[in-house]
Enzyme design. Structure first.
Site, PDB file in Angstrom:
ATOM      1  N   THR A   1     133.566 -35.109  87.147  1.00 31.50           N
ATOM      2  CA  THR A   1     134.192 -36.080  86.253  1.00 31.50           C
ATOM      3  C   THR A   1     133.426 -36.151  84.937  1.00 31.50           C
ATOM      4  OG1 THR A   1     134.932 -37.371  88.149  1.00 31.50           O
ATOM      5  CG2 THR A   1     134.902 -38.488  86.012  1.00 31.50           C
TER       6      THR A   1
ATOM      7  N   CYS B   1     109.001 -30.714  78.352  1.00 31.24           N
ATOM      8  CA  CYS B   1     109.269 -30.225  79.707  1.00 31.24           C
ATOM      9  C   CYS B   1     108.028 -29.640  80.371  1.00 31.24           C
ATOM     10  CB  CYS B   1     110.374 -29.166  79.681  1.00 31.24           C
ATOM     11  SG  CYS B   1     111.959 -29.812  79.131  1.00 31.24           S
TER      12      CYS B   1
ATOM     13  N   GLN C   1     117.097 -26.971  69.242  1.00 26.99           N
ATOM     14  CA  GLN C   1     116.193 -27.514  68.227  1.00 26.99           C
ATOM     15  C   GLN C   1     116.701 -27.312  66.807  1.00 26.99           C
ATOM     16  OE1 GLN C   1     113.596 -29.421  68.359  1.00 26.99           O
ATOM     17  NE2 GLN C   1     113.342 -29.440  70.580  1.00 26.99           N
TER      18      GLN C   1
ATOM     19  N   SER D   1     122.032 -29.985  72.855  1.00 29.57           N
ATOM     20  CA  SER D   1     121.651 -31.154  73.655  1.00 29.57           C
ATOM     21  C   SER D   1     121.674 -32.390  72.770  1.00 29.57           C
ATOM     22  CB  SER D   1     120.246 -30.958  74.246  1.00 29.57           C
ATOM     23  OG  SER D   1     119.897 -32.061  75.050  1.00 29.57           O
TER      24      SER D   1
ATOM     25  N   ASN E   1     111.043 -24.433  69.841  1.00 27.39           N
ATOM     26  CA  ASN E   1     110.804 -25.852  70.047  1.00 27.39           C
ATOM     27  C   ASN E   1     109.350 -26.262  69.904  1.00 27.39           C
ATOM     28  OD1 ASN E   1     110.768 -24.230  72.551  1.00 27.39           O
ATOM     29  ND2 ASN E   1     110.057 -26.124  73.500  1.00 27.39           N
TER      30      ASN E   1
END
Length: 380
Positions: free
Chosen positions: A236, A323, A178, A198, A149
């Protein structure tokens, strides 16, 4: 505005937002409910899962919906290690993984697992022979990212998969967060057991992700209590988010087929322009690197200062991964590659999407050169 920070997050496609709003407002039932509205939501969820499975060339029952890449990585690594600790307690990864992998391994080490961190070469690439040499009778998991990344290095996943196929006790996890939509990865061909995705990295929505779990592989759940997602991930389901994920993935893979050459041309134009600056050292490998990531250092300048100077020109780039950027820590990836700490402190990452243009690349290079000259004047 020129947005060159797509490895941190991408702008959602308009069609993705539209699909999310439609499902949220018209099909808001709980997919676990027995009534008609619940059934409609469940049908949409199943349709989305099937669409994604077809795109990834896997089975629908091999896909687990998650809240994003961090959860997918945690579930894969911890779930595999905890489920199979009776047959071994040795796990293997590299020195250049995302924090969600690195810290998962650190937690497992605290629980008594033995961890091997494989070194990388000066291009940030792990050697296949090192993977095989690290294997012992107690090894149960190997986790290696597909595309780094920070610098864009593509790891030899297919070759590693061939090696690990000889060791049926070992599960192979790949962080493809990535790589998806930029560098092809065929899960079966590469003998991958677990793979993380993601959505917000490919123009989907934040808070949505996927974990591929090969049929026949068992892992321990991190979230329990409702038995959703084949008991691997209770809670859920975010039906609208997952329908939007399916649309984002389809559109991104279509763009990959049509525009991969254009993306590579933009990258090459940026590298050519950066190479003209004597202050610049490029860390992204010239070969076997992703088409959308460029990492370079600006000698004599702090990365944060340079990022904010470009922001004043309405250009958005980053330092390390999103991050870790606010921690202002030196990139552990660059250090593992042998980059000196002082040089690593000045590292900047440009990351592209299929929405970017060659004109933007030329404008950014001009802006970088102007910024270098301006900062030199201030420093002198």
């Amino acid at each position: 505005m020129i947005y060159f920070d797509n490895s941190a997050t991408t702008k959602p496609y308009k069609e993705v937002i539209d699909s999310f709003l439609k499902v949220t407002t018209e099909y808001f039932g709980n997919p676990s409910s027995l009534h008609r509205m619940g059934g409609e939501a469940e049908k949409l969820l199943n349709m989305g899962r099937k669409q994604i499975a077809d795109l990834l060339e896997v089975k629908a029952n091999e896909l687990i919906f998650t809240s994003g890449g961090t959860e997918s990585n945690n579930l894969a690594v911890k779930g595999a290690a905890l489920m199979h600790r009776k047959r071994g307690n040795h796990i293997v990864t590299t020195a250049v993984e995302h924090a969600s992998i690195k810290e998962s391994f650190q937690q497992l080490a605290e629980l008594g697992f033995k961890v091997t961190y494989l070194p990388v070469d000066r291009e940030g690439r792990v050697h296949v022979k090192d993977v095989e040499q690290a294997i012992s009778n107690d090894t149960i998991l190997v986790s290696i990212m597909h595309v780094n990344n920070e610098v864009g290095t593509v790891q030899p996943i297919e070759e590693i998969g061939k090696i690990l196929k000889k060791y049926p006790k070992i599960l192979f996890h790949v962080d493809n967060i990535q790589g998806i939509g930029k560098v092809p990865l065929h899960l079966q061909k590469c003998s991958v057991d677990l793979c993380s995705y993601s959505a917000h990295k490919f123009h989907g929505l934040k808070g949505t992700g996927l974990l591929y779990i090969r049929e026949g592989v068992n892992i321990s759940p991190l979230l329990t209590g409702g038995n959703q997602e084949r008991k691997h991930r209770s809670g859920t389901e975010n039906v609208a988010g997952m329908v939007a994920l399916a649309k984002a993935l389809r559109m991104t893979l279509e763009n990959e087929k049509k525009q991969s050459d254009k993306l590579l041309q933009i990258k090459e134009a940026l590298i050519k322009g950066l190479s003209e600056l004597e202050e610049v050292t490029i860390h992204t490998p010239a070969k076997d690197s992703a088409p959308h990531i460029i990492n370079f250092s600006m000698k004599g300048f702090k990365a944060e200062v340079f990022v904010h100077a470009l922001e004043e020109k309405d250009i958005y780039v980053s330092t390390t991964s999103a991050c870790s950027s606010k921690k202002q820590a030196v990139s552990s990836t660059l250090i593992a590659m042998g980059v000196q700490e002082e040089e690593a402190k000045s590292a900047i990452r440009i990351s592209l999407s299929y929405d970017n243009t060659i004109e933007e690349a030329h404008f950014v290079i001009k802006a970088i050169k102007e910024t270098v000259n301006k900062l030199k004047e201030v420093m002198n």
